[in-house]
Design a protein around this motif. Structure first.
Motif, PDB file in Angstrom:
ATOM      1  N   GLY A 147       0.849  -1.065   0.213  1.00 26.78           N
ATOM      2  CA  GLY A 147       0.074   0.017   0.062  1.00 26.78           C
ATOM      3  C   GLY A 147       0.909   1.291  -0.051  1.00 26.78           C
ATOM      4  N   PRO A 148       0.213   2.335   0.097  1.00 32.05           N
ATOM      5  CA  PRO A 148       0.820   3.657  -0.030  1.00 32.05           C
ATOM      6  C   PRO A 148       1.676   3.889   1.378  1.00 32.05           C
ATOM      7  N   PHE A 149       2.946   4.317   1.571  1.00 31.00           N
ATOM      8  CA  PHE A 149       3.414   4.755   2.678  1.00 31.00           C
ATOM      9  C   PHE A 149       3.017   5.988   3.390  1.00 31.00           C
ATOM     10  N   VAL A 150       2.789   5.926   4.734  1.00 32.97           N
ATOM     11  CA  VAL A 150       2.145   7.156   5.454  1.00 32.97           C
ATOM     12  C   VAL A 150       3.614   7.947   5.602  1.00 32.97           C
ATOM     13  N   ALA A 151       3.607   9.306   5.310  1.00 30.09           N
ATOM     14  CA  ALA A 151       4.592  10.250   5.689  1.00 30.09           C
ATOM     15  C   ALA A 151       4.919  10.540   7.099  1.00 30.09           C
ATOM     16  N   GLY A 152       5.923  10.351   7.456  1.00 28.71           N
ATOM     17  CA  GLY A 152       6.352  10.616   8.873  1.00 28.71           C
ATOM     18  C   GLY A 152       6.263   9.166   9.648  1.00 28.71           C
ATOM     19  N   ALA A 153       5.894   8.259   9.127  1.00 30.01           N
ATOM     20  CA  ALA A 153       5.616   6.835   9.987  1.00 30.01           C
ATOM     21  C   ALA A 153       6.521   5.768   9.528  1.00 30.01           C
ATOM     22  N   ASN A 154       7.613   6.137   8.741  1.00 30.92           N
ATOM     23  CA  ASN A 154       8.307   5.065   8.131  1.00 30.92           C
ATOM     24  C   ASN A 154       9.461   5.063   8.363  1.00 30.92           C
ATOM     25  N   PRO A 155      10.358   4.932   9.598  1.00 32.26           N
ATOM     26  CA  PRO A 155      11.911   5.172   9.705  1.00 32.26           C
ATOM     27  C   PRO A 155      12.819   4.339   9.172  1.00 32.26           C
ATOM     28  N   VAL A 156      13.602   4.611   8.371  1.00 29.54           N
ATOM     29  CA  VAL A 156      14.574   3.669   7.838  1.00 29.54           C
ATOM     30  C   VAL A 156      15.293   3.156   9.156  1.00 29.54           C
ATOM     31  N   CYS A 157      15.609   1.508   8.741  1.00 36.50           N
ATOM     32  CA  CYS A 157      16.300   0.842   9.793  1.00 36.50           C
ATOM     33  C   CYS A 157      18.008   1.222   9.857  1.00 36.50           C
ATOM     34  N   MET A 158      18.649   0.741   8.889  1.00 29.57           N
ATOM     35  CA  MET A 158      20.156   0.732   8.809  1.00 29.57           C
ATOM     36  C   MET A 158      20.528   1.743   7.624  1.00 29.57           C
ATOM     37  N   THR A 159      20.097   1.498   6.396  1.00 31.45           N
ATOM     38  CA  THR A 159      20.244   2.431   5.482  1.00 31.45           C
ATOM     39  C   THR A 159      19.288   2.263   4.320  1.00 31.45           C
ATOM     40  N   PHE A 160      19.095   3.051   3.525  1.00 33.02           N
ATOM     41  CA  PHE A 160      18.064   2.801   2.553  1.00 33.02           C
ATOM     42  C   PHE A 160      18.487   3.464   1.248  1.00 33.02           C
ATOM     43  N   GLU A 161      18.725   2.775   0.124  1.00 33.99           N
ATOM     44  CA  GLU A 161      19.132   3.277  -1.108  1.00 33.99           C
ATOM     45  C   GLU A 161      18.238   3.560  -2.134  1.00 33.99           C
TER      46      GLU A 161
END
Length: 127
Positions: A104-118
């Motif tokens: 589904g669509p990601f909710v802004a402000g509620a999906n923190p990156v774990c280690m890194t995200f490319e």
């Protein structure tokens, strides 16, 4: 509903990293601002989130508990409106730690990156 076809051309490509604990949606918006992309498409992504929150069709949210919710696929675009405000609309598929798949669509402000995200972003230059 108004429908139309937007014409334009593809511009620059950016390969970038979003840091740990930074929100995925906000991070993509920030990357576009830093690179001067007014409009862009997400062309590729690799990484995981601490937890994920996806929007549901009924207007609610689905919370997927981590740690390490894996991004299976990510698609989306970034648009700048007439006021200069930038907004990313990202949709994806994630796998929770037990291997269950959610989308589904990601909710802004509620999906923190774990280690890194490319992420790979391609600039869109409308006519």
């Amino acid at each position: 509903m108004t429908e139309g076809v937007e014409t334009g051309r593809m511009g620059r490509v950016a390969y970038a990293r979003i840091a740990p604990n930074e929100d995925l949606v906000v991070g993509v918006e920030k990357l576009c601002l830093e690179r001067g992309f007014r409009h862009a498409f997400v062309r590729g992504a690799l990484g995981s989130l601490v937890d994920a929150v996806l929007a549901r069709a009924d207007g609610g949210h689905q919370q997927i508990a981590g740690p390490a919710v894996e991004i299976v696929s990510l698609a989306g675009e970034v648009r700048t409106d007439a006021t200069g405000a930038i907004a990313a609309r990202l949709t994806g598929v994630v796998a929770d730690p037990e291997g269950r798949v959610h989308g589904g669509p990601f909710v802004a402000g509620a999906n923190p990156v774990c280690m890194t995200f490319e992420v790979t972003l391609e600039e869109w230059l409308p006519d």
